[in-house]
Design an enzyme around this catalytic site. Sequence first.
Site, PDB file in Angstrom:
ATOM      1  N   ASP A 165      77.594  40.283  23.897  1.00 42.83           N
ATOM      2  CA  ASP A 165      78.514  40.085  25.023  1.00 42.83           C
ATOM      3  C   ASP A 165      79.924  39.641  24.639  1.00 42.83           C
ATOM      4  O   ASP A 165      80.906  40.267  25.028  1.00 42.83           O
ATOM      5  CB  ASP A 165      77.897  39.152  26.091  1.00 42.83           C
ATOM      6  CG  ASP A 165      77.297  37.875  25.532  1.00 42.83           C
ATOM      7  OD1 ASP A 165      77.414  37.633  24.316  1.00 42.83           O
ATOM      8  OD2 ASP A 165      76.702  37.108  26.319  1.00 42.83           O
ATOM      9  N   ASP A 194      68.081  32.348  16.544  1.00 42.11           N
ATOM     10  CA  ASP A 194      67.565  33.712  16.677  1.00 42.11           C
ATOM     11  C   ASP A 194      67.855  34.493  15.404  1.00 42.11           C
ATOM     12  O   ASP A 194      68.881  34.286  14.753  1.00 42.11           O
ATOM     13  CB  ASP A 194      68.224  34.422  17.867  1.00 42.11           C
ATOM     14  CG  ASP A 194      67.930  33.717  19.183  1.00 42.11           C
ATOM     15  OD1 ASP A 194      66.875  33.066  19.280  1.00 42.11           O
ATOM     16  OD2 ASP A 194      68.755  33.805  20.097  1.00 42.11           O
ATOM     17  N   ASP A 218      68.787  27.052  20.019  1.00 45.59           N
ATOM     18  CA  ASP A 218      67.724  27.803  19.360  1.00 45.59           C
ATOM     19  C   ASP A 218      68.315  28.697  18.265  1.00 45.59           C
ATOM     20  O   ASP A 218      69.525  28.926  18.223  1.00 45.59           O
ATOM     21  CB  ASP A 218      66.896  28.621  20.354  1.00 45.59           C
ATOM     22  CG  ASP A 218      67.735  29.240  21.450  1.00 45.59           C
ATOM     23  OD1 ASP A 218      67.271  29.292  22.597  1.00 45.59           O
ATOM     24  OD2 ASP A 218      68.876  29.679  21.153  1.00 45.59           O
TER      25      ASP A 218
HETATM   26  P1  ATP Z   1      72.660  29.390  24.355  1.00 45.24           P
HETATM   27  O1  ATP Z   1      73.199  28.325  23.467  1.00 45.24           O
HETATM   28  O2  ATP Z   1      72.883  29.103  25.816  1.00 45.24           O
HETATM   29  O3  ATP Z   1      71.252  29.803  24.061  1.00 45.24           O
HETATM   30  P2  ATP Z   1      73.322  31.955  23.270  1.00 45.24           P
HETATM   31  O4  ATP Z   1      74.648  32.521  22.856  1.00 45.24           O
HETATM   32  O5  ATP Z   1      72.303  31.727  22.212  1.00 45.24           O
HETATM   33  O6  ATP Z   1      73.615  30.629  24.077  1.00 45.24           O
HETATM   34  P3  ATP Z   1      71.321  33.511  24.611  1.00 45.24           P
HETATM   35  O7  ATP Z   1      71.209  33.741  26.081  1.00 45.24           O
HETATM   36  O8  ATP Z   1      70.292  32.661  23.948  1.00 45.24           O
HETATM   37  O9  ATP Z   1      72.779  32.913  24.380  1.00 45.24           O
HETATM   38  O10 ATP Z   1      71.414  34.930  23.915  1.00 45.24           O
HETATM   39  C1  ATP Z   1      71.427  35.077  22.504  1.00 45.24           C
HETATM   40  C2  ATP Z   1      72.452  36.133  22.096  1.00 45.24           C
HETATM   41  O11 ATP Z   1      72.100  37.397  22.646  1.00 45.24           O
HETATM   42  C3  ATP Z   1      73.868  35.854  22.566  1.00 45.24           C
HETATM   43  O12 ATP Z   1      74.559  35.002  21.673  1.00 45.24           O
HETATM   44  C4  ATP Z   1      74.462  37.254  22.611  1.00 45.24           C
HETATM   45  O13 ATP Z   1      74.857  37.677  21.334  1.00 45.24           O
HETATM   46  C5  ATP Z   1      73.268  38.110  23.041  1.00 45.24           C
HETATM   47  N1  ATP Z   1      73.212  38.302  24.510  1.00 45.24           N
HETATM   48  C6  ATP Z   1      72.560  37.516  25.404  1.00 45.24           C
HETATM   49  N2  ATP Z   1      72.712  37.972  26.655  1.00 45.24           N
HETATM   50  C7  ATP Z   1      73.491  39.082  26.550  1.00 45.24           C
HETATM   51  C8  ATP Z   1      74.005  40.020  27.503  1.00 45.24           C
HETATM   52  N3  ATP Z   1      73.762  39.877  28.806  1.00 45.24           N
HETATM   53  N4  ATP Z   1      74.745  41.048  27.025  1.00 45.24           N
HETATM   54  C9  ATP Z   1      74.990  41.194  25.697  1.00 45.24           C
HETATM   55  N5  ATP Z   1      74.540  40.339  24.773  1.00 45.24           N
HETATM   56  C10 ATP Z   1      73.799  39.290  25.176  1.00 45.24           C
HETATM   57 MG    MG Z   2      70.295  31.010  22.584  1.00 43.87          MG
END
Ligand code: ATP
Ligand code: MG
Length: 400
Positions: A142, A66, A64
Amino acid sequence: MFSFLKKRAKNRPVVYTRPEHCISRKNIDPDALKVLYRLSSLGYTAYLVGGGVRDLLMGRKPKDFDVGTSAKPNEVKRAFRNCFLIGRRFRLAHVRFGEKVIETATFRQNSQTVGEIIEHAAEGPLEDNTFGTPETDAYRRDFTVNGLFYDIKDFSVIDWVGGMKDIERKIIRAIGDPDIRFQEDPVRMMRAIKFSARLGFKIEKRTLAAMKKHHRCILTASVPRVCEEVFRLFTYGQSAEAFRMMWECGMLGDLLPGLSDYIDRSGGKRSPEWKYLAVLDGYEKMMSEKGFEVPNGLRAAVLMTGPFRESGKDGAGRRVMQEMVDSLKIPKAAYFEAVLLMESGKRLSSPPTKGKSRFMYNKDFLDALDYNRIVCRAEKRSEDVLNEWSELYEEKGNKQ
Ligand code: ATP
Ligand code: MG
């Protein structure tokens, strides 16, 4: 991937200009681009953020896209007719394009962890001081690889946290002090494992040491979030590696002590557990190529197959699955399916006879066949009898 890595001056991000990185707009979702351009044309800062930037830099297809912006939630709402604000404490803007949602969040700071924001969502309206700058927004994320921004204004990648070099070196590193960041939100420890297994990255030494030290904190995290992350460890077909890391750092022992004890008893690193999960991983990859998602009931059944086969007694399915209900509160439907799949081994271990073949009409029959194939392959047993069931199903079962 990118032509060179730069050094960062104090309090300034490293900026990689367009020729210095590989992100091309043609790989960005057109609707995400619309959101970025519109916010930018209204004078707001608008970045692609998080996992999308990481995946694009690695040449992977993001799940996705963001957006992070200087626009406040109600300003985002005003900018788009198709925008809905969600969440009470931390308001997020969802810009909708049909089924698709582009999540658009105002830059914020780390005054609250993500976990707390979710858990205390009902407490009341958000105070303004939760909002922040691009810098604070990068630091509250994170891992360094998740802290990069793609700026729509000049197509540069902005790096406050050293994410670019960690992508290059294939490292998962907590932003800031890992001891603090994991205690603040223990689910991050599971996320570290998920990203490490999925991307094939190593967890950096201090980050890993903090996980080994604070693994027990996972028991204080919100159960639904932990349960969701457990099932996400199966996606992308890297569950054997992910659960091995969960076991090694002690988190598996906290969450599923029965399973962890079974692994210790049955050979540790050489436990049959890893065979079951490795075969499941092949199956996950095949299913996702075909556009299907593997049901959580089947995932749970394979995960608990080791202890189930070891016990061998009547009712073993229920007993071993109860652990997942107690500590993860897995949904009832997944529990019942997992128990049915485990217990289906008896029925499917001999050729279909008139009386037994009714099982073919059960809604979980195909999952049961697949589950038993996974177990057979992991145990290197013949699949002849299962093939007989498949043939009969081809002939009769799917005509019902
Ligand atoms: P995916 O491909 O699984 O969606 P993602 O990196 O996009 O991986 P998401 O869970 O969609 O992960 O979260 C989007 C962003 O928000 C992450 O890349 C990170 O920067 C931030 N984030 C998500 N969860 C946390 C957390 N628990 N603590 C700090 N930052 C977070
Ligand atoms: Mg994501």
